[in-house]
Enzyme design. Structure first.
Site, PDB file in Angstrom:
ATOM      1  N   HIS A 516       0.833  -1.204   0.000  1.00 51.34           N
ATOM      2  CA  HIS A 516       0.000   0.000   0.000  1.00 51.34           C
ATOM      3  C   HIS A 516       0.873   1.263   0.000  1.00 51.34           C
ATOM      4  O   HIS A 516       0.713   2.154  -0.838  1.00 51.34           O
ATOM      5  CB  HIS A 516      -0.905  -0.027   1.231  1.00 51.34           C
ATOM      6  N   GLU A 517       1.806   1.309   0.933  1.00 47.38           N
ATOM      7  CA  GLU A 517       2.660   2.498   1.034  1.00 47.38           C
ATOM      8  C   GLU A 517       3.521   2.657  -0.209  1.00 47.38           C
ATOM      9  O   GLU A 517       3.799   3.773  -0.656  1.00 47.38           O
ATOM     10  CB  GLU A 517       3.541   2.426   2.293  1.00 47.38           C
ATOM     11  N   HIS A 520       1.724   4.578  -2.738  1.00 52.81           N
ATOM     12  CA  HIS A 520       1.856   6.033  -2.589  1.00 52.81           C
ATOM     13  C   HIS A 520       3.173   6.496  -3.208  1.00 52.81           C
ATOM     14  O   HIS A 520       3.232   7.505  -3.911  1.00 52.81           O
ATOM     15  CB  HIS A 520       1.850   6.427  -1.111  1.00 52.81           C
ATOM     16  N   HIS A 523       3.015   6.592  -6.832  1.00 50.44           N
ATOM     17  CA  HIS A 523       2.192   7.733  -7.247  1.00 50.44           C
ATOM     18  C   HIS A 523       3.050   9.013  -7.254  1.00 50.44           C
ATOM     19  O   HIS A 523       2.937   9.841  -8.153  1.00 50.44           O
ATOM     20  CB  HIS A 523       1.001   7.853  -6.296  1.00 50.44           C
TER      21      HIS A 523
END
Ligand SMILES: [Zn+2]
Length: 738
Positions: A516-517, A520, A523
């Site tokens: 998940h991190e 980021h 992104h």
């Protein structure tokens, strides 16, 4: 004014970077604003390491090895003063306002302060200390006042407005128009369009709201600290050993050696209600927790909530909005409260129907044990755990043996290579400064051209002074408008270091969070925007990209090559993966309903005329009208709903978690349906082009339509949660994974 936005939302940003896969509790708001000191030296303190331009390789990197807390306060003061001087110069430019002399100059301003904030982020997240917290407490109000000064600079706003009004006839690129619009909105939504009495009233409301938000948070805190329960040894039945040990240590810390402390916080309440076999104690713990801020004493929040709602409503009326939620959502992907409510009400019936099934399952267990009870809210977690054990018993130790931290990281690099065409190469030890020896750095390059993309810092392990949980942050944005700046991204976790030479084994949840991190970070790294403003996040959209990346953890190439047993090297068995996936739909009735109840009450509180509102009554009536099952409560009841009343970070915005979930499930099906599955080149190219690289340069709703050819639907989310689709009957519907 890159840092303006950071400073404006310092508490909000803390939530945003930490929000992540598991919902975070909001961070307490900064104290009310006061005046910025004017007695700041006009020239930079020459040897202030925090203000210095970044030197070294890769376009310069932060001097993390030379951070000095004594330099922080003077650096912030200088950075703010310098930025205000830059802003004054822009505001007082005698030339007619243009994009170049106003908006671009604002984007260019505040670079020193932005560098200081990078170090601030390390101290607040990774390396906190009493010295830092003292500076933080002293500087928070000054930073808030600094931001207000820029937003309330009327000369500046008049120039922004002139550029905004002429934006379509000024020969600007689509990106430049977007920067103009976002800049204008930032001012307009914060009251800059007002004048005279309205402007004064607006400022007065803001000051009063800041006080009320702080009082609200303090009352919740008082009720969390004021209801410690000290148990004796004969009251511990059912509790896991690790929990008992921690409770003993906590009691000793609170001067009650030999006892066991159950604090009035989620981290104590949740496991206690899951495991304690003492029903009357469960009821007591449950009551204490869900009565926070609602005890009719000096810490009761009901009157504060009523005043907050009335002031928020009055404030947005000054700006011409019907209600607070309409104002709040105008720049969100959802756009209107009606759309957010429609989404939640579409999911609600299936979630409630699932609760009834879960309760029936639990009641059967209780009856089989001759417990002689009816499932009450303080029984839900306890009996759900029994059902879970019977239905999906996963041996978490067995799963862990296939989840080695180093392998997971290499697996993430593989995914980034396949989807983003990125290569990760460790930088030469010592070539890039770090703030702790555990931090490692990789250079990110394009796999085909070799072009430098940025750096990725990883701070994986827990240590004292580091905040809990996992988060991602950006030390430097991608921009090109003023010469190219490459990305410095970081991921931060709290894994427990293994013994020397031993692999670090993690849980499935932690592995998902790690992915998940990394989502980021990707992104950040994928950004192709020109202006700093366009790297900003949109609350109901920024968790989507990271949530989506979690889906690659259980794809075949990762399972086959990276999820291998730490001793035998064998891949994780398919039936174990199937079990993990099936367990993910477990207790979704509870989780979805407690969340939706909070999200619906939030948005209804902010779309209702608050004149004379009684928050307790409003909550009760709203839940009755919704048909809230009696066996559970809102995840955050109104009197302690810090997300929406300790500040404005999530007010009328708590729905955003589900909004991002809908996008995640829908986008994930785009891959599942594609010929190449999760590694389909065509879908991956669209993913990068429309959903990652543009950041906030394209309206998120439009970006999603470009990716998917349509808006996201809720059916994929319903399937992921094992819910029947709208129109289908609940009974007899197969759960996902069956
Ligand atoms: Zn996240």
């Amino acid at each position: 004014m890159r840092q303006t936005l950071i400073a404006l939302s310092i508490s909000a940003a803390m939530v945003a970077i930490a929000g992540c896969s598991k919902e975070s509790e909001p961070v307490a708001k900064s104290p009310a604003a006061e005046q910025v000191s004017e007695s700041v030296a006009a020239t930079a303190p020459v040897d202030n390491v925090l203000l210095a331009e970044w030197s070294g390789p890769f376009g310069g990197v932060p001097a993390f090895d030379a951070m000095d807390i004594a330099a922080l306060k003077p650096a912030l003061e200088f950075g703010m003063a310098e930025n205000l001087a830059e802003i004054d110069k822009i505001a007082n430019n005698p030339e007619a306002p243009t994009f170049a002399n106003t908006i671009a100059e604002m984007e260019r301003s505040g670079k020193s302060l932005s560098r200081v904030f990078t170090y601030w982020g390390i101290w607040s997240g990774n390396m906190s200390s009493p010295e830092f917290r003292a500076v933080q407490a002293e500087m928070a109000p000054k930073l808030a006042a600094f931001s207000s000064k820029i937003i309330q600079n009327d000369k500046l706003f008049q120039r922004v407005k002139a550029v905004y009004e002429a934006r379509n006839d000024a020969d600007l690129t689509a990106e430049q128009i977007r920067v103009v619009e976002l800049t204008y909105d930032e001012f307009a939504t914060n009251g800059a369009t007002l004048s005279g009495e309205a402007k004064e009233r607006y400022a007065a409301i803001n000051n009063r709201l800041a006080e009320l938000h702080t009082s609200f948070a303090n009352n919740v805190l008082a009720d969390e600290e004021g209801y410690d329960l000290f148990l004796s040894e004969d009251q511990l039945a059912g509790l896991p050993e690790s929990f008992v040990k921690a409770a003993a240590a906590l009691a000793a810390e609170k001067g009650q050696s030999g006892k066991y402390a159950i604090t009035n916080t989620r981290s104590s309440m949740d496991p206690f209600l899951t495991y304690s076999t003492k029903r009357e104690l469960r009821e007591r713990v449950w009551n204490n927790y869900y009565s926070r801020g609602d005890n009719g004493d000096e810490h009761d929040n009901n009157a504060i909530i009523a005043e907050i709602l009335q002031l928020r409503d009055e404030r947005v009326a000054l700006l011409g909005f019907d209600n607070y939620a309409a104002w709040r959502l105008q720049n969100r992907m959802a756009k209107t409260p009606q759309r957010a409510i429609a989404l939640m009400e579409a999911v609600w019936p299936a979630a409630v129907a699932r609760v009834h099934e879960e309760v029936a399952d639990m009641q059967a267990v209780a009856n089989a044990e001759s417990a002689g009870i009816e499932i009450a809210p303080w029984d839900y977690r306890f009996y759900a755990e029994k059902v879970r054990k019977a239905k999906y018993d996963l041996n978490s130790d067995e799963v862990k043996q296939y989840l080695q931290l180093d392998n997971l990281r290499e697996g993430m690099f593989y995914v980034a290579g396949e989807l983003f065409n990125f290569t990760f190469t460790p930088v030469e030890e010592g070539s890039v400064p770090v703030f702790h020896e555990d931090v490692k750095v990789w250079e990110v390059t394009d796999k085909t051209s070799g072009e430098h993309i940025g750096l990725w810092y990883l701070d994986p392990f827990a240590r004292s002074g580091k905040r809990s949980g996992a988060w991602a942050s950006m030390y430097r944005d991608h921009t090109t408008f003023d010469g190219k700046e490459t990305v410095l991204a970081s991921n931060n976790s709290n894994f427990i270091k293994g013994a020397p030479g031993e692999p670090v084994l993690v849980s499935w949840d932690d592995a998902e969070t790690f992915f998940h991190e990394f989502g980021h970070a990707l992104h950040f790294l994928a950004s192709n925007v020109s202006y700093p403003m366009l790297n900003g996040g949109v609350r109901d959209y920024t968790e989507f990209q990271s949530q989506l990346l979690e889906r690659w953890l259980s794809t075949d190439p990762i399972i086959d090559n990276y999820l291998v047993h730490y001793k035998t090297g064998e891949s994780i068995p398919a039936d174990l993966v199937a079990k993990i996936k099936q367990a993910a739909t477990f207790n979704q009735g509870f989780a979805t309903t407690e969340y939706l109840a909070s999200a619906l009450v939030d948005i209804k509180l902010h779309t209702t005329d608050p004149t004379g509102i009684d928050p307790d009554k409003f909550e009760r009536e709203t839940l009755n009208a919704l048909g809230m099952p009696s066996e559970l409560v809102m995840r955050h009841r109104t009197p302690h709903f810090g997300h929406i009343f300790s500040g404005e970070g999530y007010s009328a915005g708590y729905y955003g978690y589900m909004w991002a979930d809908v996008l995640t499930s829908d986008a994930s099906e785009a891959f599942a349906e594609a010929e190449g599955g999760f590694y389909d080149k065509e879908v991956a190219a669209k993913l990068v082009k429309y959903l990652f690289a543009p950041r906030n340069a394209i309206d998120p709703a439009e970006a999603y339509r470009l990716f998917r050819g349509r808006d996201a639907g809720i059916e994929p989310l319903m399937r992921d949660r094992g819910f029947p689709l709208p129109g289908e009957k609940s009974e007899g519907t197969a759960a996902a994974g069956e």
